[in-house]
Design an enzyme around this catalytic site. Sequence first.
Site, PDB file in Angstrom:
ATOM      1  N   TYR A   1       0.825  -1.206   0.000  1.00 16.29           N
ATOM      2  CA  TYR A   1       0.000   0.000   0.000  1.00 16.29           C
ATOM      3  C   TYR A   1       0.860   1.258   0.000  1.00 16.29           C
ATOM      4  O   TYR A   1       0.428   2.320   0.431  1.00 16.29           O
ATOM      5  CB  TYR A   1      -0.968  -0.016   1.187  1.00 16.29           C
ATOM      6  CG  TYR A   1      -2.201  -0.848   0.904  1.00 16.29           C
ATOM      7  CD1 TYR A   1      -3.389  -0.262   0.493  1.00 16.29           C
ATOM      8  CD2 TYR A   1      -2.155  -2.237   0.998  1.00 16.29           C
ATOM      9  CE1 TYR A   1      -4.507  -1.023   0.207  1.00 16.29           C
ATOM     10  CE2 TYR A   1      -3.268  -3.012   0.723  1.00 16.29           C
ATOM     11  CZ  TYR A   1      -4.443  -2.399   0.316  1.00 16.29           C
ATOM     12  OH  TYR A   1      -5.549  -3.163   0.024  1.00 16.29           O
TER      13      TYR A   1
ATOM     14  N   GLY B   1      -9.889  -6.457  -3.529  1.00 15.27           N
ATOM     15  CA  GLY B   1      -8.558  -6.821  -4.010  1.00 15.27           C
ATOM     16  C   GLY B   1      -7.783  -7.638  -2.997  1.00 15.27           C
ATOM     17  O   GLY B   1      -7.054  -8.573  -3.361  1.00 15.27           O
ATOM     18  N   ASP B   2      -7.932  -7.307  -1.708  1.00 12.00           N
ATOM     19  CA  ASP B   2      -7.279  -8.095  -0.661  1.00 12.00           C
ATOM     20  C   ASP B   2      -7.848  -9.504  -0.611  1.00 12.00           C
ATOM     21  O   ASP B   2      -7.115 -10.479  -0.409  1.00 12.00           O
ATOM     22  CB  ASP B   2      -7.459  -7.414   0.689  1.00 12.00           C
ATOM     23  CG  ASP B   2      -6.806  -6.044   0.741  1.00 12.00           C
ATOM     24  OD1 ASP B   2      -5.597  -5.956   0.490  1.00 12.00           O
ATOM     25  OD2 ASP B   2      -7.521  -5.062   1.019  1.00 12.00           O
ATOM     26  N   CYS B   3      -9.168  -9.622  -0.794  1.00 12.00           N
ATOM     27  CA  CYS B   3      -9.795 -10.939  -0.805  1.00 12.00           C
ATOM     28  C   CYS B   3      -9.294 -11.759  -1.986  1.00 12.00           C
ATOM     29  O   CYS B   3      -8.975 -12.943  -1.847  1.00 12.00           O
ATOM     30  CB  CYS B   3     -11.313 -10.788  -0.860  1.00 12.00           C
ATOM     31  SG  CYS B   3     -12.193 -12.367  -0.894  1.00 12.00           S
TER      32      CYS B   3
END
Length: 457
Positions: free
Chosen positions: A135, A249-251
């Site tokens: 990030y 997106g993290d999933c």
Amino acid sequence: MVLGDAMLDVDVEGTVDRLCPGTPAAVVDVCRELRRPGGAGLAALLAARSTDSVLLITAVADDEAGRALRGLLDEELTVLSVPLRGTTVRKARVRVAGQSLLRLDTGDGTADQGPLAAEIERALRSAGAILVADYGGGVAGHPDIRRLLAALAPTVPIVWDPHPRGPAPTPGARLISPNLSEARRFHQSGLEPAELAMILRDDWAAHAVAVTTGAAGAALADGRRVRTVPVPADARVTASAEPDACGAGDCFASTAAASLLAGATMAEAVSGAVEAAARFIGAGGACALSVRVEPSTPAQPPLPPNLGSAFDVAARVRAAGGRLVATGGCFDLLHPGHLSLLQQSRALGDALIVCLNSDDSVRRLKGLGRPILQARDRARLLTELASVDAVAIFDEPSPAALLERLCPDVWVKGGDYTGTQLPESEIVQRHGGETVLIPTVHGYSTSQLVAAAQGRS
């Protein structure tokens, strides 16, 4: 292994029915505040829901936001932190009727680029799969970490979720997963997803690149092939309202990493990730993983790590005019004596909260050989019992400070105590509650069970 920049995400939810006098600004009457891990923290939390053992390497400061973030993570996974220069990043969305009005970002922290701790290097070398959730906060740009990732890439699956403000992924990553907007910023073009996937795969020297395209799924460049991976029909979001895609997106990345760890092919991993991300959005997105925070005065100390759910239970019981029961202990190796205590305790009221000794607290009470199970595992076992409504972990020698906050109507202890022997009794009585003593079940204690097992070994 999840590696990257964690932050505290907050949703301030309220209602609007008027404007501020003299300005066109809406007045938001706050109804509740929800907190959850963000960035790499969210990716690690999602991974922990589908993978047996997850370790997060991130950078978190010892400030209010950092302590809140650690509290949300520590119960579910192991966190190793590199030093953070500055303050923990906190991103707060103000939301009304499911729509975000604005976001307030605070915190300027970036990962220190000094020598990497030996503990973190050992952890990286032991990883079965690595997810880099970048990030732009400096963890993925740490020179020692990049050196290790490049060395591990030939033998360890590395999934890299890149960020335009972060560094380029290290060569040899098994899968890189930008979304379409990010991919176009990386290549500075308006090319179609399939073309971008091929170009970025070559630019980054990756085995595969999947450009995610929201409701259209993903374009996967795997080797010299490009294929479209659609969202399964039964996983598509059909609601008329705009879904909250926060955390999708993290999933996607955490699901793909878990699949590659389990031996899936690239096509299988990306197909599963596309479906998981779609279902994640349909279930409410990251908001579904949030913990409600009860209002508190600035003078109060920060909540213990997992107290949010316990306070939610307490608030619901009181709002309904019910009777809140609490009990406490180490609960190391659940046995019939524990079950009897918990069942009898629950029968005394409308909800039961277990005040659970942390690992350090158990160690101070029982010695270096204890606990046998870590706090997060003991808490997980307890919350699976029908008699337990919530678990709150405390680190002090006794749960006195926790009881000051919970104010139960009934405090239950097992054993041969009298009410005057319990320091907690005074606290409970001061808040209008009572102490109840329940005899222990003869022949059952964790210490006796451990001693018996050691005698037979």
